[in-house]
Design a protein around this motif. Sequence first.
Motif, PDB file in Angstrom:
ATOM      1  N   ASP A 144       0.764  -1.232  -0.051  1.00  0.00           N
ATOM      2  CA  ASP A 144       0.023   0.135   0.196  1.00  0.00           C
ATOM      3  C   ASP A 144       0.878   1.136   0.094  1.00  0.00           C
ATOM      4  O   ASP A 144       2.168   0.980   0.182  1.00  0.00           O
ATOM      5  CB  ASP A 144      -1.061   0.339   1.126  1.00  0.00           C
ATOM      6  N   ARG A 145       0.284   2.690   0.032  1.00  0.00           N
ATOM      7  CA  ARG A 145       1.131   3.544  -0.040  1.00  0.00           C
ATOM      8  C   ARG A 145       1.964   3.715   1.130  1.00  0.00           C
ATOM      9  O   ARG A 145       1.258   3.701   2.509  1.00  0.00           O
ATOM     10  CB  ARG A 145       0.362   4.801  -0.356  1.00  0.00           C
ATOM     11  N   GLY A 146       3.227   3.784   1.171  1.00  0.00           N
ATOM     12  CA  GLY A 146       3.867   3.663   2.489  1.00  0.00           C
ATOM     13  C   GLY A 146       3.920   2.507   3.239  1.00  0.00           C
ATOM     14  O   GLY A 146       4.489   2.521   4.505  1.00  0.00           O
ATOM     15  N   ARG A 147       3.459   1.425   2.876  1.00  0.00           N
ATOM     16  CA  ARG A 147       3.615   0.079   3.496  1.00  0.00           C
ATOM     17  C   ARG A 147       3.752  -1.194   2.799  1.00  0.00           C
ATOM     18  O   ARG A 147       3.641  -0.927   1.454  1.00  0.00           O
ATOM     19  CB  ARG A 147       2.239  -0.126   3.983  1.00  0.00           C
ATOM     20  N   SER A 148       4.553  -2.011   3.143  1.00  0.00           N
ATOM     21  CA  SER A 148       4.705  -3.323   2.294  1.00  0.00           C
ATOM     22  C   SER A 148       5.043  -4.492   3.228  1.00  0.00           C
ATOM     23  O   SER A 148       5.293  -4.338   4.454  1.00  0.00           O
ATOM     24  CB  SER A 148       6.302  -3.117   1.567  1.00  0.00           C
TER      25      SER A 148
END
Length: 150
Positions: free
Chosen positions: A38-42
């Motif tokens: 996700d945006r800013g998350r992995s």
Amino acid sequence: MSEVMPEADGLAQVRALLATGRQPSMGETLRVSLVEVDRGRSVFEGRPDASVLNPMGGVHGGYAAAMLDSACGIAAHSSLKAGQAYTTLELKISYVRGLTKESGLCRAEGRVVSVGRRVAFAEASLHDERGRLCATATSTLLVFEAQPSP
Ligand SMILES: CC(C)(COP(=O)(O)OP(=O)(O)OC[C@H]1O[C@@H](n2cnc3c(N)ncnc32)[C@H](O)[C@@H]1OP(=O)(O)O)[C@@H](O)C(=O)NCCC(=O)NCCSC(=O)Cc1ccccc1
């Protein structure tokens, strides 16, 4: 990735990679996979086995470091605008609990702390299949203008 979709932002580039079902060669070597972004998350997953042991018979510290570096890196990548690139400048790992070949499916989750014009900060944590915290990391990443491919 950015060479393939230079016009796309970081999240679209990473999602495109995820959609191929393929992993970059390091991921194939270690059998570690990006499974969520996700945006800013992995999130990366991997199951350490007898191929990644150190001389003491535990899992080599580089295995967790590779997963955590990947988790921080992709969390940062997914926050970038089109035309930006990045690289890890510094990675600090805390090995809280030893991994073994019995640790099962391990999950490293990365999160961006901040992204500036030149520097991004990210953090990640790695849990074993039983949900026990095994390692954490903080990362400093350089953000720069992507060079056009020759
Ligand atoms: C053990 C300690 C260092 C310190 O823990 P503490 O502050 O004392 O915390 P605590 O007492 O709460 O214990 C927590 C849990 O640990 C267990 N345990 C305790 N002692 C031992 C022991 N002696 N052996 C085994 N396990 C031990 C203990 O029973 C407990 O488990 P439990 O809750 O009962 O199920 C821990 O932080 C750790 O294992 N970190 C990971 C380090 C790591 O994996 N580094 C990377 C690999 S190195 C490398 O590859 C470099 C290299 C490469 C190539 C060539 C050469 C070198």
